[in-house]
Design a protein around this motif. Structure first.
Motif, PDB file in Angstrom:
ATOM      1  N   ALA B  53       0.846  -1.194   0.000  1.00  0.00           N
ATOM      2  CA  ALA B  53       0.000   0.000   0.000  1.00  0.00           C
ATOM      3  C   ALA B  53       0.882   1.245   0.000  1.00  0.00           C
ATOM      4  O   ALA B  53       1.818   1.354   0.799  1.00  0.00           O
ATOM      5  N   GLY B  54       0.614   2.163  -0.897  1.00  0.00           N
ATOM      6  CA  GLY B  54       1.393   3.395  -0.970  1.00  0.00           C
ATOM      7  C   GLY B  54       2.524   3.344  -1.984  1.00  0.00           C
ATOM      8  O   GLY B  54       3.272   4.311  -2.152  1.00  0.00           O
ATOM      9  N   GLN B  55       2.653   2.214  -2.692  1.00  0.00           N
ATOM     10  CA  GLN B  55       3.707   2.082  -3.696  1.00  0.00           C
ATOM     11  C   GLN B  55       3.398   2.972  -4.904  1.00  0.00           C
ATOM     12  O   GLN B  55       2.248   3.223  -5.223  1.00  0.00           O
ATOM     13  N   ARG B  56       4.450   3.482  -5.549  1.00  0.00           N
ATOM     14  CA  ARG B  56       4.252   4.244  -6.788  1.00  0.00           C
ATOM     15  C   ARG B  56       3.948   3.279  -7.933  1.00  0.00           C
ATOM     16  O   ARG B  56       4.193   2.068  -7.817  1.00  0.00           O
ATOM     17  N   ILE B  57       3.534   3.823  -9.034  1.00  0.00           N
ATOM     18  CA  ILE B  57       3.209   2.964 -10.175  1.00  0.00           C
ATOM     19  C   ILE B  57       3.490   3.711 -11.477  1.00  0.00           C
ATOM     20  O   ILE B  57       3.554   4.949 -11.494  1.00  0.00           O
ATOM     21  N   GLY B  58       3.626   2.956 -12.551  1.00  0.00           N
ATOM     22  CA  GLY B  58       3.919   3.529 -13.866  1.00  0.00           C
ATOM     23  C   GLY B  58       5.383   3.291 -14.219  1.00  0.00           C
ATOM     24  O   GLY B  58       6.269   3.521 -13.407  1.00  0.00           O
ATOM     25  N   HIS B  59       5.630   2.800 -15.420  1.00  0.00           N
ATOM     26  CA  HIS B  59       7.021   2.457 -15.777  1.00  0.00           C
ATOM     27  C   HIS B  59       7.388   2.909 -17.190  1.00  0.00           C
ATOM     28  O   HIS B  59       8.351   2.431 -17.771  1.00  0.00           O
ATOM     29  N   GLU B  60       6.575   3.800 -17.751  1.00  0.00           N
ATOM     30  CA  GLU B  60       6.839   4.297 -19.112  1.00  0.00           C
ATOM     31  C   GLU B  60       6.813   5.817 -19.063  1.00  0.00           C
ATOM     32  O   GLU B  60       5.780   6.401 -18.725  1.00  0.00           O
ATOM     33  N   PHE B  61       7.914   6.442 -19.419  1.00  0.00           N
ATOM     34  CA  PHE B  61       7.907   7.913 -19.413  1.00  0.00           C
ATOM     35  C   PHE B  61       9.037   8.470 -20.252  1.00  0.00           C
ATOM     36  O   PHE B  61      10.053   7.822 -20.473  1.00  0.00           O
ATOM     37  N   LEU B  62       8.808   9.689 -20.704  1.00  0.00           N
ATOM     38  CA  LEU B  62       9.889  10.461 -21.286  1.00  0.00           C
ATOM     39  C   LEU B  62       9.842  11.840 -20.652  1.00  0.00           C
ATOM     40  O   LEU B  62       8.813  12.260 -20.098  1.00  0.00           O
ATOM     41  N   GLY B  63      10.971  12.506 -20.655  1.00  0.00           N
ATOM     42  CA  GLY B  63      11.014  13.779 -19.956  1.00  0.00           C
ATOM     43  C   GLY B  63      12.326  14.505 -20.165  1.00  0.00           C
ATOM     44  O   GLY B  63      13.156  14.101 -20.993  1.00  0.00           O
ATOM     45  N   VAL B  64      12.492  15.564 -19.389  1.00  0.00           N
ATOM     46  CA  VAL B  64      13.665  16.427 -19.527  1.00  0.00           C
ATOM     47  C   VAL B  64      14.535  16.289 -18.275  1.00  0.00           C
ATOM     48  O   VAL B  64      14.034  16.335 -17.144  1.00  0.00           O
ATOM     49  N   VAL B  65      15.816  16.083 -18.507  1.00  0.00           N
ATOM     50  CA  VAL B  65      16.748  15.939 -17.390  1.00  0.00           C
ATOM     51  C   VAL B  65      16.814  17.261 -16.630  1.00  0.00           C
ATOM     52  O   VAL B  65      17.034  18.329 -17.224  1.00  0.00           O
ATOM     53  N   GLU B  66      16.641  17.171 -15.298  1.00  0.00           N
ATOM     54  CA  GLU B  66      16.598  18.381 -14.481  1.00  0.00           C
ATOM     55  C   GLU B  66      17.901  18.535 -13.707  1.00  0.00           C
ATOM     56  O   GLU B  66      18.384  19.641 -13.473  1.00  0.00           O
ATOM     57  N   GLU B  67      18.461  17.402 -13.317  1.00  0.00           N
ATOM     58  CA  GLU B  67      19.657  17.431 -12.469  1.00  0.00           C
ATOM     59  C   GLU B  67      20.380  16.103 -12.664  1.00  0.00           C
ATOM     60  O   GLU B  67      19.749  15.078 -12.883  1.00  0.00           O
ATOM     61  N   VAL B  68      21.711  16.139 -12.604  1.00  0.00           N
ATOM     62  CA  VAL B  68      22.457  14.875 -12.720  1.00  0.00           C
ATOM     63  C   VAL B  68      23.462  14.778 -11.580  1.00  0.00           C
ATOM     64  O   VAL B  68      23.965  15.786 -11.085  1.00  0.00           O
ATOM     65  N   GLY B  69      23.759  13.523 -11.185  1.00  0.00           N
ATOM     66  CA  GLY B  69      24.770  13.273 -10.162  1.00  0.00           C
ATOM     67  C   GLY B  69      26.168  13.468 -10.731  1.00  0.00           C
ATOM     68  O   GLY B  69      26.366  13.567 -11.955  1.00  0.00           O
ATOM     69  N   SER B  70      27.144  13.473  -9.830  1.00  0.00           N
ATOM     70  CA  SER B  70      28.518  13.816 -10.224  1.00  0.00           C
ATOM     71  C   SER B  70      29.149  12.794 -11.168  1.00  0.00           C
ATOM     72  O   SER B  70      30.089  13.108 -11.891  1.00  0.00           O
ATOM     73  N   GLU B  71      28.632  11.571 -11.165  1.00  0.00           N
ATOM     74  CA  GLU B  71      29.230  10.538 -12.038  1.00  0.00           C
ATOM     75  C   GLU B  71      28.563  10.437 -13.402  1.00  0.00           C
ATOM     76  O   GLU B  71      29.001   9.657 -14.254  1.00  0.00           O
ATOM     77  N   VAL B  72      27.491  11.157 -13.597  1.00  0.00           N
ATOM     78  CA  VAL B  72      26.773  11.056 -14.882  1.00  0.00           C
ATOM     79  C   VAL B  72      27.532  11.836 -15.945  1.00  0.00           C
ATOM     80  O   VAL B  72      27.801  13.020 -15.779  1.00  0.00           O
ATOM     81  N   THR B  73      27.900  11.161 -17.028  1.00  0.00           N
ATOM     82  CA  THR B  73      28.689  11.817 -18.071  1.00  0.00           C
ATOM     83  C   THR B  73      27.914  11.966 -19.378  1.00  0.00           C
ATOM     84  O   THR B  73      28.268  12.778 -20.225  1.00  0.00           O
ATOM     85  N   GLY B  74      26.851  11.185 -19.526  1.00  0.00           N
ATOM     86  CA  GLY B  74      26.172  11.162 -20.819  1.00  0.00           C
ATOM     87  C   GLY B  74      25.037  12.156 -20.956  1.00  0.00           C
ATOM     88  O   GLY B  74      24.517  12.355 -22.057  1.00  0.00           O
ATOM     89  N   PHE B  75      24.626  12.764 -19.851  1.00  0.00           N
ATOM     90  CA  PHE B  75      23.459  13.652 -19.893  1.00  0.00           C
ATOM     91  C   PHE B  75      23.721  14.922 -19.100  1.00  0.00           C
ATOM     92  O   PHE B  75      24.475  14.905 -18.113  1.00  0.00           O
TER      93      PHE B  75
END
Lengths: 347, 347
Positions: B53-75
């Motif tokens: 109970a309370g779990q999120r749902i949905g596994h298909e999406f597209l969107g715009v990158v808002e923030e990336v972690g320090s190891e992310v190099t491709g986006f």
């Protein structure tokens, strides 16, 4: 002539039966030189697979063509031949694509109305589509004959398991089943370039053959313990290709469990029991492929024959006992109690 | 932010939840532009697949990158991206071979502790391994967006069914399942060069899409009647390749039965029920291959994306309703009662 007849479970006799004769213009009559008893014959012997009382039995043989029908063009009397374990017309869509086991005119030696391989002679329907020619001088070559006889079923079936499991050069392969088919699967996997071949088995006489055929590892455990052992040996991943050569629910469950994600089970053990061993949920999550079935031996014999004749492979060690026709009932008993691996019959 | 939350069967709400933030250096946060409801979400909605109970749902999406972690190099922030329906590290053995669904660091959107796709933003683990970049100007292209969104799951899954069923140029293909995945399977089969594509379905709105996607024939029958109809259409043989996009025992039984001997079933319907639909005896006698599973969408998106951008394929027609986030509970009801085929959510 004399032939093996099955009257019921554990009731195998050698009896006088009518001589085979040409019934259709595409027939040939083959005088049997050597035949054998198959693990799958034991399903009939044990009463698990039903047979009509008086049915013939045996589906692996090689011999000399004695007579041919008027339409046979590929063989003449005196030719030395091997028969795959089903006959097929050689001309239909399925035969042309190499799936002779689905030929609509095909059949299985020993089915009602046909001769079995464990007899002195056999009427071969669709001789041109069915038989494969062997070198004539091999007929007296006692060293070569067992390996050639294995092409009829067990070597071709082991090869089908390996092809269906997508054994490729460098692959890690596991083989479930230490019978003649499983052992031939080891040999087929080695021939296809597998890097590591893990044979499941606990009987030294059989695992010794597996090692001589190319097994790099032997696992004595069964079921979940075997899966755990093989996962540990493969960095937690399992085997790329798994050959299932038993046909029970338990063996299928084991085969699927020890397959690496994205890998394939090549199953050639005649299924006895339902589909409970096929864990479709596990297969789905891990992208396991299940492929195989009754081996189209006729399609494989030519290339395997070339390698047997060249000495590249020699499946002969799967035969550990040789008898004459009168010894057949004892041969069944020996295979049933696993005191013999595979029994060859000479005439 | 606001996101879709599932509390129990038929209990889907839009709620205020914590904003996603970078938790690991390989993470990205993606602001969702478009998402959708999947047929497989209905298993959770109906209570067949259990959820906390309370779990999120949905596994298909597209969107715009808002923030990336320090190891992310491709986006970098501002990139427009599509996410496959599982995340994956992009570096393990399985990811490198294109089976990202078996990545040991992978996971499924909406699983406990992760964000679901049906929300305003998503924390994306292993962004470099998971996301695929889209052309930036496509973000406002309402004509292109639905087709790009379909890459996230249904188009990639339909393609996986077709690849697993070994669809080849000239093949006769049958598709079991008239949902979005089955319809995308039709499109994938056409793209792979199938000559004849038989769609099983009886709802005109769906079979019309199937025909527009390349189905040459539609069969309204089900079960044994469907098998008979398709055998009659194929000279008694059945289809070389069968795409199973339902996941019930009945649909699997139908798929295997209408496969031509030597052919393959590509199964991508999430299995619900046991293996009773897998007739291993029939598969054995006819050399039927069963292949497929959870689609490694990440492996397929690049090549399918190129064809969507080039206009070679357009899976957009599988979306027949567009809603905003507040409409999601109604969207589930509409898909559950089959009044909608597939619902798209815009933000």
């Amino acid at each position: 002539m004399r032939a093996t007849v099955i009257h019921g479970p554990h009731d195998i006799c050698i009896e006088e039966v009518p001589d085979p004769r040409i019934q259709h213009p595409a027939d040939a009559v083959v005088r049997v030189v050597s035949a054998c008893i198959c693990g799958s014959d034991l399903w009939a012997y044990r009463g698990v697979a039903s047979r009509v009382a008086g049915q013939r039995i045996g589906h692996e043989f090689l011999g000399v063509v004695e007579e041919v029908g008027s339409e046979v063009t590929g063989f003449t009397p005196g030719d030395f031949v091997v028969a795959p374990f089903v006959w097929s017309d050689g001309t239909c869509d399925y035969c042309r694509q190499g799936l002779q086991t689905s030929c609509p005119h095909g059949g299985f030696w020993g089915e009602v109305g046909s001769d079995g391989g464990q007899g002195e002679a056999v009427r071969v329907p669709y001789a041109d589509g069915t038989l494969v020619e062997l070198p004539r001088d091999a007929v007296t070559d006692e060293k070569l004959l067992p390996g050639l006889l294995a092409l009829s079923d067990v070597m071709s079936t082991g090869h089908h398991a390996a092809i269906s499991a997508r054994v490729r050069p460098g692959a890690t392969v596991a083989v479930v089943g230490d019978g003649a088919v499983g052992l031939c699967g080891v040999l087929a996997a080695r021939r296809l370039g597998a890097d590591r071949i893990i044979a499941l088995g606990r009987h030294r006489s059989r695992t010794d053959i597996a090692r001589s055929f190319g097994a790099t590892d032997v696992v004595a455990e069964r079921g979940e313990a075997a899966t755990e052992a093989i996962r540990e040996m493969t960095g937690g991943q399992g085997a790329h290709a798994v050959l299932e050569a038993v046909g029970t629910e338990e063996s299928m469950r084991t085969a699927i469990s020890l397959t690496r994600d994205g890998g394939a089970v090549g199953y050639v053990g005649v299924p006895h029991g339902g589909s409970a061993g096929v864990d479709i949920g596990q297969m789905f999550d891990r992208n396991i492929t299940l492929a195989g079935g009754v081996a189209p031996a006729r399609a494989y014999i030519p290339e395997l024959l070339a390698d047997v004749l060249a000495g590249v492979i020699d499946p002969a060690p799967v035969f550990d006992r040789t008898i004459d026709l009168d010894g057949v009932p004892d041969g069944y008993r020996a295979m049933d109690d696993r005191s013999a691996l595979k029994v060859r019959i000479t005439f």
